[in-house]
Design an enzyme around this catalytic site. Structure first.
Site, mmCIF file in Angstrom:
data_model
loop_
_atom_site.group_PDB
_atom_site.id
_atom_site.type_symbol
_atom_site.label_atom_id
_atom_site.label_comp_id
_atom_site.label_asym_id
_atom_site.label_seq_id
_atom_site.Cartn_x
_atom_site.Cartn_y
_atom_site.Cartn_z
ATOM 1 N N ASP A 99 25.367 -18.788 5.481
ATOM 2 C CA ASP A 99 25.799 -17.498 4.903
ATOM 3 C C ASP A 99 27.083 -17.025 5.595
ATOM 4 O OD1 ASP A 99 23.200 -16.240 6.940
ATOM 5 O OD2 ASP A 99 25.309 -15.737 7.257
ATOM 6 N N HIS A 114 26.547 -26.562 9.766
ATOM 7 C CA HIS A 114 25.829 -27.052 8.581
ATOM 8 C C HIS A 114 26.519 -26.656 7.280
ATOM 9 C CE1 HIS A 114 21.858 -27.482 11.016
ATOM 10 N NE2 HIS A 114 22.691 -28.464 11.235
ATOM 11 N N CYS A 122 34.515 -31.679 -2.982
ATOM 12 C CA CYS A 122 34.651 -32.651 -4.079
ATOM 13 C C CYS A 122 34.356 -34.044 -3.537
ATOM 14 C CB CYS A 122 36.066 -32.615 -4.659
ATOM 15 S SG CYS A 122 36.357 -33.946 -5.855
ATOM 16 N N SER A 183 14.321 -21.947 15.169
ATOM 17 C CA SER A 183 12.977 -22.470 15.475
ATOM 18 C C SER A 183 13.006 -23.713 16.357
ATOM 19 C CB SER A 183 12.275 -22.816 14.156
ATOM 20 O OG SER A 183 13.055 -23.768 13.430
ATOM 21 N N ASN A 207 14.146 -14.683 20.262
ATOM 22 C CA ASN A 207 13.376 -15.042 19.078
ATOM 23 C C ASN A 207 12.202 -14.081 18.940
ATOM 24 O OD1 ASN A 207 11.613 -16.440 17.153
ATOM 25 N ND2 ASN A 207 12.947 -18.205 17.506
ATOM 26 N N GLU A 209 9.341 -15.040 18.200
ATOM 27 C CA GLU A 209 8.134 -15.745 18.670
ATOM 28 C C GLU A 209 8.529 -16.990 19.447
ATOM 29 O OE1 GLU A 209 6.566 -16.238 14.701
ATOM 30 O OE2 GLU A 209 7.287 -18.319 14.630
ATOM 31 N N ALA A 225 16.202 -9.825 16.575
ATOM 32 C CA ALA A 225 17.561 -10.136 17.060
ATOM 33 C C ALA A 225 18.447 -8.902 17.067
ATOM 34 C CB ALA A 225 18.172 -11.223 16.179
HETATM 35 C C1 BV8 Z 1 21.671 -35.756 11.630
HETATM 36 C C2 BV8 Z 1 21.630 -26.720 5.540
HETATM 37 C C3 BV8 Z 1 22.753 -37.741 12.452
HETATM 38 C C4 BV8 Z 1 20.882 -26.675 4.311
HETATM 39 C C5 BV8 Z 1 20.159 -27.666 7.230
HETATM 40 C C6 BV8 Z 1 15.716 -36.180 16.217
HETATM 41 C C7 BV8 Z 1 14.377 -35.999 16.159
HETATM 42 C C8 BV8 Z 1 13.762 -35.799 14.891
HETATM 43 C C9 BV8 Z 1 14.505 -35.756 13.699
HETATM 44 C C10 BV8 Z 1 15.834 -35.933 13.771
HETATM 45 C C11 BV8 Z 1 16.439 -36.153 15.016
HETATM 46 N N1 BV8 Z 1 17.765 -36.295 14.784
HETATM 47 C C12 BV8 Z 1 18.004 -36.170 13.445
HETATM 48 C C13 BV8 Z 1 16.841 -35.935 12.802
HETATM 49 C C14 BV8 Z 1 16.710 -35.738 11.365
HETATM 50 C C15 BV8 Z 1 16.986 -34.284 10.930
HETATM 51 C C16 BV8 Z 1 15.992 -33.363 11.570
HETATM 52 O O1 BV8 Z 1 16.260 -32.725 12.563
HETATM 53 N N2 BV8 Z 1 14.822 -33.284 10.920
HETATM 54 C C17 BV8 Z 1 13.781 -32.331 11.407
HETATM 55 C C18 BV8 Z 1 13.206 -31.625 10.216
HETATM 56 C C19 BV8 Z 1 12.755 -33.041 12.201
HETATM 57 N N3 BV8 Z 1 18.351 -33.869 11.257
HETATM 58 C C20 BV8 Z 1 19.341 -34.205 10.389
HETATM 59 O O2 BV8 Z 1 19.187 -34.854 9.376
HETATM 60 C C21 BV8 Z 1 20.735 -33.707 10.764
HETATM 61 N N4 BV8 Z 1 21.691 -34.779 10.706
HETATM 62 O O3 BV8 Z 1 20.859 -35.810 12.525
HETATM 63 O O4 BV8 Z 1 22.703 -36.673 11.469
HETATM 64 C C22 BV8 Z 1 23.695 -37.336 13.547
HETATM 65 C C23 BV8 Z 1 23.410 -36.315 14.454
HETATM 66 C C24 BV8 Z 1 24.298 -36.008 15.469
HETATM 67 C C25 BV8 Z 1 25.464 -36.646 15.611
HETATM 68 C C26 BV8 Z 1 25.741 -37.666 14.687
HETATM 69 C C27 BV8 Z 1 24.836 -37.999 13.656
HETATM 70 C C28 BV8 Z 1 21.242 -32.657 9.755
HETATM 71 C C29 BV8 Z 1 20.410 -31.444 9.784
HETATM 72 C C30 BV8 Z 1 21.023 -30.348 8.912
HETATM 73 C C31 BV8 Z 1 20.167 -30.066 7.688
HETATM 74 N N5 BV8 Z 1 20.638 -28.872 7.008
HETATM 75 N N6 BV8 Z 1 20.671 -26.559 6.612
HETATM 76 C C32 BV8 Z 1 20.636 -25.282 3.855
HETATM 77 O O5 BV8 Z 1 20.925 -24.311 4.544
HETATM 78 O O6 BV8 Z 1 20.131 -25.221 2.760
HETATM 79 S S1 BV8 Z 1 18.903 -27.486 8.393
HETATM 80 C C33 BV8 Z 1 18.277 -25.841 8.233
HETATM 81 O O7 BV8 Z 1 17.100 -25.791 8.993
HETATM 82 C C34 BV8 Z 1 19.122 -24.802 8.891
HETATM 83 O O8 BV8 Z 1 20.480 -24.952 8.707
HETATM 84 C C35 BV8 Z 1 18.772 -24.943 10.349
HETATM 85 O O9 BV8 Z 1 19.588 -25.858 10.958
HETATM 86 C C36 BV8 Z 1 17.441 -25.575 10.340
HETATM 87 C C37 BV8 Z 1 16.465 -24.793 11.109
HETATM 88 O O10 BV8 Z 1 16.371 -23.585 10.594
HETATM 89 P P1 BV8 Z 1 16.467 -22.249 11.510
HETATM 90 O O11 BV8 Z 1 17.809 -21.693 11.326
HETATM 91 O O12 BV8 Z 1 15.997 -22.502 12.884
HETATM 92 O O13 BV8 Z 1 15.429 -21.387 10.672
HETATM 93 P P2 BV8 Z 1 13.832 -21.461 10.711
HETATM 94 O O14 BV8 Z 1 13.388 -20.779 9.495
HETATM 95 O O15 BV8 Z 1 13.338 -22.836 11.005
HETATM 96 O O16 BV8 Z 1 13.470 -20.568 11.993
HETATM 97 C C38 BV8 Z 1 13.809 -19.192 12.017
HETATM 98 C C39 BV8 Z 1 13.507 -18.717 13.431
HETATM 99 O O17 BV8 Z 1 13.962 -17.373 13.552
HETATM 100 C C40 BV8 Z 1 12.026 -18.742 13.775
HETATM 101 O O18 BV8 Z 1 11.851 -19.286 15.075
HETATM 102 C C41 BV8 Z 1 11.633 -17.248 13.732
HETATM 103 O O19 BV8 Z 1 10.629 -16.946 14.680
HETATM 104 C C42 BV8 Z 1 12.929 -16.581 14.114
HETATM 105 N N7 BV8 Z 1 13.105 -15.217 13.568
HETATM 106 C C43 BV8 Z 1 12.807 -14.791 12.298
HETATM 107 N N8 BV8 Z 1 13.197 -13.503 12.144
HETATM 108 C C44 BV8 Z 1 13.749 -13.111 13.333
HETATM 109 C C45 BV8 Z 1 13.693 -14.208 14.240
HETATM 110 N N9 BV8 Z 1 14.167 -14.157 15.500
HETATM 111 C C46 BV8 Z 1 14.711 -12.968 15.892
HETATM 112 N N10 BV8 Z 1 14.807 -11.863 15.079
HETATM 113 C C47 BV8 Z 1 14.338 -11.896 13.800
HETATM 114 N N11 BV8 Z 1 14.452 -10.814 13.032
#
Ligand code: BV8
Length: 239
Positions: A99, A114, A122, A183, A207, A209, A225
């Site tokens: 965003d 990201h 393109c 998270s 965070n 939590e 936050a």
């Molecule tokens: C890659 C765009 C190679 C899309 C996103 C190692 C181990 C395991 C798996 C992997 C690994 N390495 C790579 C992987 C694979 C994968 C991965 O991590 N899979 C996971 C699911 C296991 N990673 C990839 O594929 C990445 N690419 O690794 O390429 C490489 C790497 C490095 C160098 C060279 C090559 C690409 C990942 C990107 C994917 N795209 N987003 C879109 O937006 O639609 S990911 C998406 O989820 C977000 O962008 C963000 O990154 C991610 C996590 O989301 P968060 O932002 O943390 O949000 P979430 O909802 O999870 O949590 C919210 C948190 O806020 C909570 O904790 C909550 O308690 C808290 N909260 C809520 N409200 C509040 C609050 N805190 C404070 N105040 C509040 N009010």
């Protein structure tokens, strides 16, 4: 220089996630009512999903981009912008968010690892350009005029995040690492705290939590936050 818990602070890296935009009304991914509750990320945020059902992916990202007009930055975004303006040392802001609320909150130099909803890509000429409206399978690239190869400028699972070299260099020389509203589930972002700690940085997690990586931080401050980020910025600017 500033101090935090007696530690000298001159170079700060801040990583933000969806939680920093939650209070602005944007759904996070994994919380209840989150985006991944209604969609399997492998069906919507991967190159394979885009090849399989581009219409679904276009609708998903067009809708999220159009929603931006209905929301506004919150005090957490504004506090980060103030820190960038007033902190005498270095502040590097890297976000997983696609965003535009950091920029609208007053932040400059926001590193979108990201991608961004306000940008299109393109696949024919690899050009990235400001998003001027919805795109679909017929959209024509304003640069190379190719039709049907436009996509959201978003880093999907399995794709390499943007700015990784710059991020790695900045983490290697920071002395304070702050993660806000993430998270700790998705890599490589979830691994940044380790890189910063290895460089000798002090690490603070804000965070609502416990996250997947809370144990890797020197301290965690629980709460919204908008409250915890504002208080931490006050502290860092107090000196
Ligand atoms: C890659 C765009 C190679 C899309 C996103 C190692 C181990 C395991 C798996 C992997 C690994 N390495 C790579 C992987 C694979 C994968 C991965 O991590 N899979 C996971 C699911 C296991 N990673 C990839 O594929 C990445 N690419 O690794 O390429 C490489 C790497 C490095 C160098 C060279 C090559 C690409 C990942 C990107 C994917 N795209 N987003 C879109 O937006 O639609 S990911 C998406 O989820 C977000 O962008 C963000 O990154 C991610 C996590 O989301 P968060 O932002 O943390 O949000 P979430 O909802 O999870 O949590 C919210 C948190 O806020 C909570 O904790 C909550 O308690 C808290 N909260 C809520 N409200 C509040 C609050 N805190 C404070 N105040 C509040 N009010």
């Amino acid at each position: 220089m500033s101090t935090l818990n007696g530690k000298q602070v001159g170079r700060i890296v801040i990583l933000t996630g969806a939680g920093v935009s939650a209070e602005s009304g944007l759904a996070t991914f994994r919380d209840s009512g989150g985006l991944w509750e209604n969609h399997d990320p492998m069906d919507i945020a991967t190159p394979e999903a885009f090849a399989r059902d581009p219409g679904l992916v276009y609708r998903f990202y067009n809708a999220r981009r159009n929603q931006l007009a209905e929301v506004s930055p919150n005090p957490a975004h504004e506090a980060l912008a103030r820190l960038q303006r007033e902190f005498p040392g270095e502040v590097f802001l890297v976000t997983q968010n696609v965003d535009d609320l950091h920029e609208r909150g007053g932040s400059v130099q926001v590193c979108h690892m990201h991608g961004e909803l306000r940008s299109h890509l393109c696949n024919a000429c690899e050009e990235r350009m400001p998003a001027t409206g919805d795109i679909d399978g017929e959209s024509r690239c304003p640069r190379c005029a190719t039709a049907g190869r436009m996509r959201p400028d978003i880093v999907w699972f399995g794709e390499i995040p943007y700015h990784m070299d710059r991020i790695a260099m900045t983490l290697a020389r920071c002395d304070l690492f702050i993660a806000v509203g993430t998270s700790g589930v998705v890599y490589p972002a979830a691994g940044f705290v380790r890189e910063a700690r290895m460089a000798g940085a002090y690490a603070v997690e804000l965070n609502r939590e416990i996250s997947e990586v809370t144990g890797l931080f020197d301290e965690q401050r629980q709460g919204d936050a908008s409250v915890t980020m504002t208080a931490l910025v006050e502290e860092l600017l107090a000196d």
